[in-house]
Design a protein around this motif. Structure first.
Motif, mmCIF file in Angstrom:
data_model
loop_
_atom_site.group_PDB
_atom_site.id
_atom_site.type_symbol
_atom_site.label_atom_id
_atom_site.label_comp_id
_atom_site.label_asym_id
_atom_site.label_seq_id
_atom_site.Cartn_x
_atom_site.Cartn_y
_atom_site.Cartn_z
ATOM 1 N N ILE A 170 0.787 -1.196 0.027
ATOM 2 C CA ILE A 170 0.068 -0.020 0.027
ATOM 3 C C ILE A 170 0.963 1.398 -0.066
ATOM 4 C CG2 ILE A 170 -1.472 1.349 1.457
ATOM 5 C CD1 ILE A 170 -2.907 -1.309 2.168
ATOM 6 N N GLY A 171 2.081 1.236 0.700
ATOM 7 C CA GLY A 171 2.882 2.260 0.934
ATOM 8 C C GLY A 171 3.541 2.404 -0.370
ATOM 9 N N MET A 172 4.012 1.507 -1.148
ATOM 10 C CA MET A 172 4.531 1.494 -2.482
ATOM 11 C C MET A 172 3.864 2.159 -3.456
ATOM 12 S SD MET A 172 7.984 0.901 -2.217
ATOM 13 C CE MET A 172 7.686 1.820 -0.807
ATOM 14 N N PRO A 176 4.711 7.013 -5.323
ATOM 15 C CA PRO A 176 4.716 7.640 -6.512
ATOM 16 C C PRO A 176 3.657 8.423 -6.954
ATOM 17 C CG PRO A 176 4.298 5.462 -6.795
ATOM 18 C CD PRO A 176 4.432 5.476 -5.314
ATOM 19 N N ASN A 177 2.423 8.266 -6.166
ATOM 20 C CA ASN A 177 1.220 9.066 -6.573
ATOM 21 C C ASN A 177 1.391 10.405 -6.077
ATOM 22 O OD1 ASN A 177 -0.970 7.539 -8.175
ATOM 23 N ND2 ASN A 177 -0.160 6.132 -6.655
ATOM 24 N N VAL A 178 2.245 10.384 -4.868
ATOM 25 C CA VAL A 178 2.440 11.798 -4.196
ATOM 26 C C VAL A 178 3.797 12.539 -4.343
ATOM 27 C CG1 VAL A 178 0.688 11.372 -2.388
ATOM 28 C CG2 VAL A 178 3.078 10.749 -1.811
ATOM 29 N N ALA A 179 4.540 11.894 -5.276
ATOM 30 C CA ALA A 179 5.912 12.380 -5.281
ATOM 31 C C ALA A 179 6.030 13.335 -6.327
ATOM 32 C CB ALA A 179 6.598 11.220 -6.061
ATOM 33 N N CYS A 180 5.022 13.704 -7.324
ATOM 34 C CA CYS A 180 5.001 14.755 -8.069
ATOM 35 C C CYS A 180 3.878 15.884 -8.248
ATOM 36 C CB CYS A 180 5.173 14.295 -9.789
ATOM 37 S SG CYS A 180 6.767 13.281 -10.009
ATOM 38 N N HIS A 181 4.231 17.092 -8.208
ATOM 39 C CA HIS A 181 3.329 18.192 -8.324
ATOM 40 C C HIS A 181 3.524 19.032 -9.624
ATOM 41 C CE1 HIS A 181 1.701 17.074 -4.413
ATOM 42 N NE2 HIS A 181 3.181 16.835 -3.950
ATOM 43 N N PRO A 182 2.522 18.827 -10.618
ATOM 44 C CA PRO A 182 1.402 18.144 -10.620
ATOM 45 C C PRO A 182 1.606 16.740 -10.787
ATOM 46 C CG PRO A 182 1.642 19.310 -12.819
ATOM 47 C CD PRO A 182 2.955 19.811 -11.728
ATOM 48 N N HIS A 183 0.542 16.001 -10.617
ATOM 49 C CA HIS A 183 0.618 14.489 -10.664
ATOM 50 C C HIS A 183 1.050 13.883 -12.044
ATOM 51 C CE1 HIS A 183 -0.960 10.318 -11.300
ATOM 52 N NE2 HIS A 183 -0.354 10.189 -9.821
ATOM 53 N N LEU A 204 13.829 -1.527 -3.902
ATOM 54 C CA LEU A 204 13.474 -1.892 -2.602
ATOM 55 C C LEU A 204 11.959 -2.968 -2.807
ATOM 56 C CD1 LEU A 204 13.458 -1.440 0.306
ATOM 57 C CD2 LEU A 204 11.489 0.336 -0.193
ATOM 58 N N VAL A 205 11.423 -2.753 -3.804
ATOM 59 C CA VAL A 205 10.243 -3.729 -3.938
ATOM 60 C C VAL A 205 10.856 -5.027 -4.545
ATOM 61 C CG1 VAL A 205 8.242 -4.366 -5.670
ATOM 62 C CG2 VAL A 205 8.500 -1.846 -4.577
ATOM 63 N N SER A 206 11.726 -4.982 -5.181
ATOM 64 C CA SER A 206 12.485 -6.258 -5.802
ATOM 65 C C SER A 206 12.982 -7.006 -4.593
ATOM 66 C CB SER A 206 13.472 -6.192 -6.622
ATOM 67 O OG SER A 206 12.949 -5.407 -7.910
ATOM 68 N N ALA A 207 13.811 -6.289 -3.625
ATOM 69 C CA ALA A 207 14.509 -6.935 -2.808
ATOM 70 C C ALA A 207 13.284 -7.545 -1.407
ATOM 71 C CB ALA A 207 15.385 -6.129 -1.914
ATOM 72 N N VAL A 208 12.450 -6.717 -1.382
ATOM 73 C CA VAL A 208 11.417 -7.253 -0.208
ATOM 74 C C VAL A 208 10.778 -8.506 -0.969
ATOM 75 C CG1 VAL A 208 9.118 -6.635 0.988
ATOM 76 C CG2 VAL A 208 11.093 -5.006 0.836
#
Length: 425
Positions: A170-172, A176-183, A204-208
């Protein structure tokens, strides 16, 4: 996430038709027919989608039509298959529009914007698929290996892993959806605004994923090897759950592919390997979830029974052909039969006949009264014989090994076993 925001802003009028990346010295951009290796993408998509679809159909058949019982993991698994198809669609669209293993300098900026948007949605579908399929796998493991109302180490480890998996993905998906302004700047680097660097997220996702897959392989093995059954059967069941090794291999290669993807600016080229290993990884997740139900499904289809029937029919036909050629007739003699039919009569009147429900009474021993013997029932005469076989009875004995539990509990914890549990009813 991907370094979508690392391209400096340019004027739209001049930038959209320009190369998305400056070509190396001596290389000319090829926008019309760029070199690619699309064949790998097509083969992987067809193979993985076909395998996943077949296994899901077999799982649905086993749960709905054979066991006639579903639980929460089945619905979550179906949701995972839906997001899996969404990921496949995004990857296929990239394959059709941009191509696989195409260098970024062979693409225009406007094509890169379309590629980035497809990549973003594909990433969302990937995270949703991993979240749901691993949740379904963990719940299935608990359903199989943990008896009802039991809270052992397996139970707590599984639910801790489940909670971590849900919160992490859920965090991942939010990050990215809040990383850019504007989206929209997330996929369009030409827009004014700012973005947070999210390039580390893929690694990080791959390692987890790799770590969680290893835990899912080890977790059921201790329970399996403590079951009261033969070594051969334990090995067979272990192999069913060791399909997760394939997921570990895929996650390991995906982790290796994520490193050059984040380090290189030629992201359209390095993306292809990342996408292929991501597809392999979540396909293995689908197979792991469906695998415990496959043996029961195959057993219910009675493939072995069909093969046995065909073998019996072929053997009977060959025996009849042999007898017709030799012309020999086997004589069967029974003790107590006073007269024997001739060869011609044996061919016409068999010693056996089909009985209806009105079975003739069996001959009984004579009762002695003084010097006389009185027979309570007359002897049975069939085709002139005083004694014949009047009924045959076949007995079938089934033995069930294991704990003395109900059939429902046995089937719940042993979904890979064909035909077990019925003998305990």
């Amino acid at each position: 996430m991907a370094p979508l925001n690392q391209v400096t802003g340019q004027d739209f009028a001049d930038a959209l038709e320009a190369p998305a990346l400056k070509p190396p010295t001596g290389v000319t951009a090829n926008f019309e027919h760029p070199p690619n290796q699309n064949v790998y993408g097509y083969v992987a998509l067809i193979l993985c989608t076909s395998l996943a679809s077949i296994f899901v159909l077999l799982r649905v058949y086993a749960r709905v039509f054979y066991l006639k019982k579903v639980h929460i993991a089945d619905f979550i698994g179906l949701a995972a298959f839906g997001t899996y198809i969404g990921f496949v669609y995004e990857v296929f669209t990239i394959l059709e529009t941009s191509g696989f293993f195409v260098h970024q300098w062979d693409m225009r900026v406007k094509d890169l914007i379309a590629f980035n948007k497809l990549y973003f949605y594909g990433y969302m579908f990937y995270c949703a698929t991993v979240l749901t399929i691993k949740t379904a796998i963990i719940l299935e493991w608990v359903f199989i290996f943990v008896p009802q109302y039991t809270r052992n180490a397996f139970f707590w480890i599984s639910y801790i892993l489940l909670g971590f998996n849900v919160l992490f993905y859920i965090g991942m998906m939010i990050f990215p959806n809040v990383a850019c302004h504007p989206h929209d700047k997330l996929w369009n680097p030409l827009l004014a605004g700012y973005c947070t660097n999210t390039s580390i997220s893929s690694t990080l996702v791959s390692a987890v994923n790799f770590a969680v897959d290893i835990i899912l392989i080890i977790l059921p093995q201790r329970v399996i090897w403590n079951l009261q059954m033969s070594i051969k059967r334990k090995i067979g069941i272990s192999l069913i759950f060791l399909v997760g090794v394939l997921a570990c291999v895929s996650a390991g290669f995906k982790l290796a592919a994520s490193v050059p993807y984040n380090a290189s600016r030629d992201t359209t080229y390095t993306f292809a390997a990342l996408a292929l290993w991501s597809l392999a990884e979540i396909t293995c997740g689908i197979l792991i979830f469906c695998m415990p139900s496959i043996p029961k499904t195959i057993g219910d289809l009675k493939l072995s029974g069909l093969a046995s029937s065909l073998k019996s029919w072929a053997g009977s036909s060959m025996e009849k052909l042999r007898r017709s050629r030799s012309g020999s007739i086997t004589q069967i003699s029974w003790r107590g039969i006073k007269s024997r039919a001739s060869k011609s009569s044996m061919q016409q009147d068999r010693a056996y006949r089909q009985m209806d429900n009105n079975v003739p009474p069996l001959p009984t021993e004579p009762k002695s009264s003084g010097a006389e013997s009185v027979v309570s029932e007359p002897k049975v005469l069939i085709n002139g014989n005083e004694a014949t076989i009047v009924r045959t009875t076949q007995f079938t004995a089934d033995e069930a090994y294991g704990l003395d539990v109900s059939s429902d509990e046995y089937n719940r914890q042993h979904p890979w076993v064909v035909g077990q549990g019925e003998g305990q009813k």
